[in-house]
Design an enzyme around this catalytic site. Sequence first.
Site, short mmCIF file in Angstrom:
data_model
loop_
_atom_site.label_atom_id
_atom_site.label_comp_id
_atom_site.label_asym_id
_atom_site.label_seq_id
_atom_site.Cartn_x
_atom_site.Cartn_y
_atom_site.Cartn_z
N HIS A 62 -8.48 -47.38 -56.23
CA HIS A 62 -7.40 -46.87 -55.37
C HIS A 62 -8.06 -46.02 -54.28
O HIS A 62 -8.97 -45.24 -54.56
CB HIS A 62 -6.41 -46.05 -56.17
N GLU B 64 11.10 -42.14 -62.21
CA GLU B 64 11.36 -40.83 -62.81
C GLU B 64 12.26 -39.93 -61.96
O GLU B 64 12.51 -38.78 -62.34
CB GLU B 64 10.04 -40.11 -63.08
N ASP C 27 5.96 -48.98 -59.36
CA ASP C 27 5.84 -47.52 -59.30
C ASP C 27 7.19 -46.84 -59.54
O ASP C 27 8.24 -47.46 -59.56
CB ASP C 27 5.30 -47.16 -57.92
N GLN D 282 -1.37 -52.48 -51.25
CA GLN D 282 -0.10 -51.83 -51.52
C GLN D 282 0.79 -51.74 -50.28
O GLN D 282 2.01 -51.59 -50.39
CB GLN D 282 -0.32 -50.45 -52.10
N TRP E 210 9.03 -48.60 -47.85
CA TRP E 210 9.85 -48.91 -49.03
C TRP E 210 10.94 -49.93 -48.69
O TRP E 210 12.13 -49.69 -48.86
CB TRP E 210 10.47 -47.64 -49.59
N ARG F 291 1.72 -43.84 -46.45
CA ARG F 291 2.52 -44.39 -47.54
C ARG F 291 3.08 -45.75 -47.14
O ARG F 291 3.28 -46.04 -45.96
CB ARG F 291 3.67 -43.46 -47.92
N VAL F 292 3.34 -46.56 -48.14
CA VAL F 292 3.85 -47.90 -47.88
C VAL F 292 5.32 -47.81 -47.47
O VAL F 292 6.03 -46.85 -47.79
CB VAL F 292 3.71 -48.81 -49.11
N ASP G 138 -0.94 -40.22 -60.75
CA ASP G 138 -1.60 -39.66 -59.57
C ASP G 138 -2.48 -38.46 -59.92
O ASP G 138 -2.14 -37.31 -59.61
CB ASP G 138 -0.56 -39.24 -58.54
#
Length: 723
Positions: free
Chosen positions: A571, A440, A437, A320, A336, A333-334, A504
């Site tokens: 994961h 929302e 991903d 990821q 963006w 976190r990746v 998650d």
Amino acid sequence: MFSMIKVSSSMSCAIFRLLIQCTLLSSVLSDFRVVDDPGKGFKVIVGQETLLQHSVSSPLLFVGHGSTRFEELSGNFFIHDYVAERTGLTDYKLLDHKDGCYSIVLSKGQDSVTLILSDSKLSDLMTIEITVSSAASDRLWFRLLADIDEKVYGGGEQFSYFNLRHREGKYPRENVFPIWTSEQGVGRNKSNQVTFYADNLDRAGGDYYTTYFPQPTFVSSRNYFFHHEGPNYAVLDFRSDTFHEVEIQGRPGKLFISTPASDLMSTVISLTTLLGRMPLLPAWIQGGAVLAMQGGTDKMLSRYRYAKDNNIPVAGLWIQDWSGEQLTPFGKRVNWNWEWDPSFYPGLDQVIKNLTLEGVRVLAYINPNLDSRGSLFKEAASKDYLIKNSTGGIYLMNSLSFVFGSVDLTNPSAYDWYKEVIKTNMVGLGLGGWMADFGEYLPVDAVMANGQSGKDVHNDYPRLWAMVNKQALMETGKLGEVVYWSRAGFSGMSNATTLMWAGDQNVDFSYADGVKSTITGALSMAMSGTGLTHFDLGGYTTFGNMGLKRSEELLLRSAEMAIFGPVFRAHEGNQPQSNIQWYTNTTTKAFARLAKSFAALKEYRIAVTSLTSSLGIPAQRPFVLHYKDFDAPDTQYFFGPELFVSPVYESGVDSVLVAFPPTTGFKWVHVWTGKEYDGDHWSMVKAPVGSPAAFFKSNSPYKAVFERLLVMDRFQGPAAIVG
């Protein structure tokens, strides 16, 4: 959240009119009729069931107005609703009946509604097309007749309850389901410590109804479905013993009510005919594990060699962080900015080619948000492709330490640009798939390129995001070969994505947000028309500093459930260092056995998932689709028509009470021992870690496939973590 309903005795507002027009009739008409009891009321009989009923004391429809405020924080929405007035339209007139259309006027004082009930273009559906002409009223309430023992399912992906009309008696409010896509929340149970911690940390705790994928649809145990087509904020309310109530704010879309079928399976098939069906999953992902790993090319290949040395059947390597990584207070976190980072993954393009020749795909990650520091954000900003705020500037949002903008997918040029990013940077790199991903976060006060507000588009944005991915694959000829999995969703996702995933979950056994919730979520999705979904093995959300860490038991219990599902994907979680992983020494042996068990069922799995694509029959099925009147736990499920599972979702349990459904001419065979069981009874069955209670039909045409599991060695022994 939302207020309790307040009914006013008077209402002074302009005419509120629902103008419903007949659509073209299909060659096979739905079977419905309106029966009048002059001066008292009327009822609408669909098939043999009375589904709509109107009287002075119990009107079919109410109109009203109020105020609804949406407060957002990092994708978590807090809905504050106040109903100022609500009026039941008690008076009625039946106007005419022509060519399958019934005209009805409902009114009270100056408030009026005109209804025309008609056959849909699709068979066996009654359609109500709604047009609102009043500016004074901003919502309506529509009722369907209910039986006291009736059950309802669906509502999209609901994690807390399978039967949305559950009657446990603790909290009546928990029969009310707002239809608004959001973060599912951490913990999702206001009485537990994790939710309390998350609420105090960042108001991120969630509640029983919070979900990435709500849908204004329910399927009744009376074998019909109801669906509201619009993306409006709505509420499904199942508190009453005598009716189901649907609140719709703003301008309503079409209502669809299906003719009650002979069984619930036919009802679900009919629903997927309306909403669309998911494409075929690639065969390669159904025959091995998709292994999560991060940290660059060398670590990726080292993990892969470790997996092969331990005889794990590998379908894919999921990196990821292919675009780079950043550290945040929540964990790693990746980055963006959706392009390959060659400094972090040197030589990745050639590695992908080499692994593809070995039959192993490399998978990555993308979402519709762009980090404000990245090159893609700057390009999108220069082209005016990002969502705007009320002053005309870029709507900048926050996700932990990230400041980002989102691509405005209502802008055709922005839509096409982002599609090209996927085609060039991902398909062009040779990736076999990715996590699509988010979706929302769209704020209600955003200003969209098509002239609508963020509130208008909010629920539909996840579907638009999924369609960008699908069209990128269609235009490159890769649909059916490349797979992407979506988290957020709304009506129509079954026709927009290749695969869903549950999001998650906590790395624990909690019912509201742990491993059990993935079962409830999958079965709710099955009843909502989206039949291919899966979950992160072992969960995702980790708080190492407060003891919320993935155990070996949780990872293996989660993995054993995934044997009997469409996809087996690991994961590492948001804090990998705190969690037991598939590459933990003795855990690896157990994990490998479960991955081999998954691979052994490939032939059967392909047949099962093909039915999802061709007929809309979900892969993982609640018992009610096969044995409606057999009393079984909601967590027991069928995987395809030939096999059922009674999963263990509690810690420290090595046996499970199994409800064996009735049999005719066959017995139920335990997949690990070959022991046969009669049907129509309950029995306690041993289910040690790694050997979940699963059973197939003794006369199944796939008996030889299932019997491959009999030779799997059972794992025993403690775990030791490797570096």
